[in-house]
Design a protein around this motif. Structure first.
Motif, mmCIF file in Angstrom:
data_model
loop_
_atom_site.group_PDB
_atom_site.id
_atom_site.type_symbol
_atom_site.label_atom_id
_atom_site.label_comp_id
_atom_site.label_asym_id
_atom_site.label_seq_id
_atom_site.Cartn_x
_atom_site.Cartn_y
_atom_site.Cartn_z
ATOM 1 N N LEU A 173 0.807 -1.215 0.000
ATOM 2 C CA LEU A 173 0.000 0.000 0.000
ATOM 3 C C LEU A 173 0.842 1.267 0.000
ATOM 4 N N ALA A 174 2.015 1.192 0.614
ATOM 5 C CA ALA A 174 2.852 2.385 0.682
ATOM 6 C C ALA A 174 4.285 1.987 0.998
ATOM 7 N N GLU A 175 5.208 2.785 0.490
ATOM 8 C CA GLU A 175 6.614 2.664 0.878
ATOM 9 C C GLU A 175 6.978 3.933 1.633
ATOM 10 N N LEU A 176 7.499 3.767 2.824
ATOM 11 C CA LEU A 176 7.796 4.882 3.710
ATOM 12 C C LEU A 176 9.302 4.954 3.909
ATOM 13 N N LYS A 177 9.869 6.102 3.617
ATOM 14 C CA LYS A 177 11.315 6.223 3.796
ATOM 15 C C LYS A 177 11.696 7.661 4.109
ATOM 16 N N GLY A 178 12.671 7.799 4.964
ATOM 17 C CA GLY A 178 13.163 9.114 5.316
ATOM 18 C C GLY A 178 12.250 9.839 6.285
ATOM 19 N N THR A 189 6.138 8.562 12.458
ATOM 20 C CA THR A 189 4.797 8.002 12.540
ATOM 21 C C THR A 189 4.039 8.225 11.240
ATOM 22 N N TYR A 190 3.158 7.265 10.917
ATOM 23 C CA TYR A 190 2.397 7.284 9.675
ATOM 24 C C TYR A 190 0.974 6.804 9.938
ATOM 25 N N ASP A 191 0.083 7.179 9.059
ATOM 26 C CA ASP A 191 -1.280 6.677 9.086
ATOM 27 C C ASP A 191 -1.255 5.216 8.659
ATOM 28 N N SER A 192 -1.782 4.340 9.501
ATOM 29 C CA SER A 192 -1.665 2.911 9.222
ATOM 30 C C SER A 192 -2.581 2.452 8.090
ATOM 31 N N GLU A 193 -3.558 3.262 7.742
ATOM 32 C CA GLU A 193 -4.467 2.868 6.673
ATOM 33 C C GLU A 193 -3.893 3.213 5.304
ATOM 34 N N THR A 194 -3.277 4.393 5.214
ATOM 35 C CA THR A 194 -2.820 4.889 3.911
ATOM 36 C C THR A 194 -1.307 5.027 3.796
ATOM 37 N N GLY A 195 -0.613 5.086 4.936
ATOM 38 C CA GLY A 195 0.818 5.334 4.894
ATOM 39 C C GLY A 195 1.177 6.808 4.842
#
Length: 907
Positions: free
Chosen positions: A450-455, A630-636
């Motif tokens: 659903l999402a790639e989170l970096k930085g 921290t990120y939104d767990s539904e959308t990233g």
């Protein structure tokens, strides 16, 4: 014409019956002197100063102080100290003689004076008409609580990311979550009783581009509110670096393993240390409380898994693995007797044990074991409500979901780099993984990424802001170069004109010499009879006089031409200096962007821990980068990050929905993930009229968030502008008479070297932050100018007015490009949608209009059905917010016009 009605002769027959009778003057007796500042001046503000102030001297009369009234205007003194009944002010205001004051049907709806007011003014005059200077604005001597029925939303502001909206109602300030429409904060100054944001109405808000600061304006004050990023709640003294952290199911106990090979228990409620567990001979890689909370299980690279009694720290049992244990998790179980665990490590094998409930000397063998990955297993997470299933992460770059009964992988998620940590949301619908390559990935239960989170999102946002600053700086250079071209062309024209005047002067001088010679020659020759048949010859003296006059005119033209060339050259030199400064700023912004990009890139470091919040709304990650993200767990979507610390914040657990526990060097820390807004600083006060003279009506941060532009002024007397430094609250610029009346709006240019202002004197003006006089003036509105906005490229500006028109102007030439009519009431605010040629306005007719600035066409209308005081939009125009007179906040989808929320603010 008479004193107070010099601008309006009252002769309307329809008003005769209303205004013909004198107004009775109340007989007031008291020994206490009447205060001009506190009792008389407020009456004049209400009924008189719109026409008789320093800025509006109808009949050459101002009545802002006793000296002005004693001096009077075209009709003589307005007051005679000691003789109230004989003073012309009283006679006209009491309708004892014409022309009456205020005039009937006056344009500003100024009310007639009451009997009590007239009595008070007459008493003040009888007492000698004493009072302070004109420059001393009135100061409230007693504050009353605002009535609870006062509901207008005078101000609102959207955060840069469009996730939050701040809004005022009366003197209260709230923050709402855009997605849910729920209130997330009320900002209160607890020094006030009752607590509120300000004593007075809050009519303006500004949100800094980094989302960290909110500015709100009240009477003679601006308050800066801060959302902290370094919200340390408690320090847990562990005396060593943390290697694993667990929280009990009831969220009351913490277990923290350290590199001293110890496990320290703490109370999560008061941070008091409990028992300390020792016995492992190698690094402790995992700790977890059993489902009943009575036991703690720890795993170590010494190849053991130890079970401890939580209450007294006594060992219950030790399980032995043939390989160092790098990962462990407990499987769901409602029965302590059936509690099982899964472990894995460098040998790529999963092993399952049932935990003995009582101490035993016999080594318990695994219930099952099987090869699970192609490289070391680094992390494990149980599948909620599925006691036979587990997720495993590995250095082979995959996450696999295993059926422990069949030893079969039912799903494989490919992260693409060595996986160092995983977690599963409580509902099982989201899985998160973190990797050595600095990325976190969010998956659904089917394995879809659903999402790639970096930085660090904070640093990425800083890059985006600085990139906008760079673009704005580059656009300013382009604009200034055009200005320079125009200036140089004007200089060339004036230089050519100067050359022409020099030629003309030389010719005129030659003509004077010629005529002088003719005069001299005529004087040397004897007079001759003039033949009757020939025309009369010109008089040489007359010709000389005409030539000398022509010479003088030519000299004047040359002087004017020289002055014009000098001024043009000075202007060219000034613009060249401005261009050079702007080009230097471009280089600086380029360097700032490069540095920010480097910092952002450096924030992408290996991630080692990931956890979902208990409510499932947030996923948090930590690793070698010294922050928690921290990120939104539904959308990233990014939520935030803690300020950088001195060391890594891994390992990580979430104590509850708002608190996290992490390691930090030789200690562990409990952090507040959603710290409360706090009052950072108050600029000005009611006792400092010299700093801010009256109510603050406009606020704006510059793009860098380092300066705050403040607009206001004393009604009917001045329109004030000031710039304050955000870091310390000092005033770095002041324009006390920027307008002839109150400033309603002021906005920094995109690159921050200029700003616009709009006032009730019907003008909009452009200013340079370093220059005392306005750079440009925009004239054309027929009533108060209530709003002003820059287009993103700074080439155009928009203004709106109580005259019910929206105007688009060329920012450089001040030419009106377009007037957009068709509004039903006052237009209260305007914003440009980023760099698009679109403007958004709010109107007293209850609508928000999105319009094409190039042709005036309405693109979309958003209906509220009630007077709107303000409007805000995200830079992309996807979110629009407006505040109404009855206390409602409206949120719309800008692309579709769909109404997202209608919020009764404060409830």
């Amino acid at each position: 014409m008479r004193l107070f009605a010099l601008h309006c002769v009252v002769s309307l027959a329809c008003c005769a019956s209303v205004y013909a009778d004198p107004i009775p003057i109340a007989e007031l007796k008291r020994d206490k002197p009447v205060s001009f500042e506190q009792e008389i001046l407020p009456i004049f503000r209400q009924s008189c100063l719109a026409c008789h102030s320093d800025s509006e001297r109808y009949g050459d009369l101002a009545i802002e102080n006793p000296a002005q009234m004693k001096k009077g205007g075209d009709s003589g003194p307005a007051i005679v100290p000691g003789k109230g009944a004989d003073s012309l002010l009283i006679k006209l205001a009491a309708h004892q003689q014409e022309s009456f004051m205020p005039p009937p049907d006056n344009d500003v709806n100024a009310p007639q004076l009451t009997s009590q007011q007239l009595g008070l003014i007459r008493l003040w005059i009888d007492q000698g008409a004493e009072g302070g200077p004109a420059t001393a604005p009135a100061t409230p001597w007693k504050w009353e609580s605002l009535p609870g029925v006062l509901n207008p939303i005078y101000a609102l502001a959207l955060s840069e990311d469009g996730k939050q909206v701040a809004v005022t109602r009366a003197n209260q300030l709230y923050v709402y979550d855009v997605a849910t429409g729920q209130m997330t904060a009320q900002l209160l100054d607890t020094a006030l009783q009752p607590a509120a944001a300000h004593r007075d109405l809050t009519k303006t808000l500004a949100w800094s581009s980094d989302g960290r600061l909110l500015a709100s304006g009240g009477f003679r004050e601006v308050k800066l509110w801060e959302k902290p990023r370094d919200a340390r709640l408690t320090t847990l003294e562990t005396g060593a670096a943390s290697t694993a952290i667990a929280v009990s199911g009831d969220r009351k106990q913490l277990a923290i393993a350290t590199d001293k090979l110890e496990i320290q228990l703490f109370s999560a409620e008061n941070a008091q240390p409990g028992v300390k567990l020792t016995g492992h001979a190698g690094p402790i890689t995992a700790v977890e409380f059993t489902s009943d909370g009575q036991r703690l299980v720890s795993a170590s690279q010494d190849g053991t898994i130890r079970v401890w009694n939580r209450l007294d720290g006594s060992p219950v049992v030790t399980l032995t693995s043939p390989s160092p244990v790098d990962a462990m998790t407990l499987l769901p179980s409602a029965n302590p007797a059936e509690q099982r665990l899964v472990a894995g490590g460098a040998d790529k094998t999963l092993r399952i044990w049932t935990i003995p409930t009582a101490p035993t000397e016999e080594a318990a063998a695994p219930d099952k074991e099987f090869p699970a990955h192609d490289n070391a297993i680094t992390s494990l997470a149980a599948v909620p409500n599925q006691p036979q299933q587990v997720y495993a992460g590995s250095l082979d770059g995959t996450i696999r979901r295993w059926n422990l009964e069949t030893a079969q992988a039912t799903a494989t998620f490919t992260h693409g780099a060595p996986v160092l940590g995983i977690d599963v949301r409580r509902d099982g619908q989201r899985i998160a993984s973190v990797s050595e390559n600095g990325t976190a990935k969010l998956w659904d239960a089917a394995g879809k990424q659903l999402a790639e989170l970096k930085g660090d999102p904070w640093k990425q946002a800083a890059v985006a802001r600085l990139a906008r600053d760079q673009k704005a700086a580059e656009q300013r250079v382009t604009l200034l170069k055009k200005r320079l071209e125009t200036a140089e062309a004007a200089l060339q024209t004036r230089t050519e004109a100067k050359a022409e005047t020099e030629t003309a002067l030389a010719a005129a001088q030659a003509e004077v010499k010629k005529q002088q010679a003719a005069v001299d020659k005529a004087g040397q020759e004897p007079a001759a009879d003039k033949p009757d048949d020939k025309e009369a010859q010109p008089d040489p003296a007359q010709l000389l006089s005409e030539a000398q006059a022509a010479e003088k005119l030519a000299e004047q033209k040359q002087t004017a031409a020289n002055n014009a060339v000098t001024k043009a050259q000075q202007y060219v030199d000034e613009v060249k200096r401005t261009v050079a400064a702007a080009e230097a700023k471009v280089k600086q912004t380029q360097a700032d962007v490069a540095a920010a990009e480097q910092q952002s890139a450096e924030s992408q470091r290996p991630l080692r821990s990931v956890r979902f919040s208990p409510d499932g709304k947030v996923v948090a990650v930590a690793g070698d980068y010294p922050s928690l993200l921290t990120y939104d767990s539904e959308t990233g979507a990014a939520i935030g990050s803690l300020a950088e610390q001195a060391a890594s914040l891994s390992p990580l657990v979430l104590l509850d929905d708002k608190r996290a526990v992490t390691g930090l060097a030789g200690e562990a820390v409990i952090w507040d993930l959603d710290p409360a807004w706090r009052l950072l600083r108050t600029i000005g006060s009611e006792a400092q009229p010299e700093l801010i003279s009256d109510r603050v009506t406009s606020l704006d941060f510059n793009a860098a968030g380092t300066e705050l532009l403040v607009g206001g002024g004393v009604p009917s007397r001045s329109g004030e502008l000031a710039i304050f430094q955000v870091a310390d609250g000092s005033r770095s610029g002041h324009w006390p008479q920027a307008h002839g009346d109150t400033v309603y709006a002021a906005k920094f240019s995109p690159e921050g070297t200029e700003f616009l202002s709009a006032g009730s004197d019907k003008y909009a003006r452009m200013w340079n932050v370093a220059v005392a006089e306005p750079v440009r003036q925009f004239e054309g509105h027929g009533d108060y100018v209530l709003g002003v906005a820059w287009k993103g490229d700074a080439q155009s500006i928009a203004t709106v007015s109580a005259d019910q028109t929206l105007k688009i102007w060329d920012a450089e030439s001040t030419d009106q490009q377009r007037t957009i009519p068709g509004f039903g009431r006052d237009i209260t605010a305007v914003v440009y949608v980023g760099e698009l040629d679109q403007v958004l306005s709010s109107c007293g007719d209850g609508s928000v209009r999105l319009q094409n600035a190039a042709n005036g066409q309405t693109i979309r209308t958003f209906a509220a059905g009630i007077w709107l005081h303000g409007v805000a939009a995200t830079a992309d125009g996807k979110l629009i917010a407006a505040g109404s007179d009855d206390g409602r906040l409206f949120l719309w989808d800008g692309a579709t016009g769909k109404q997202l929320h209608v919020i009764q603010v404060g409830e």
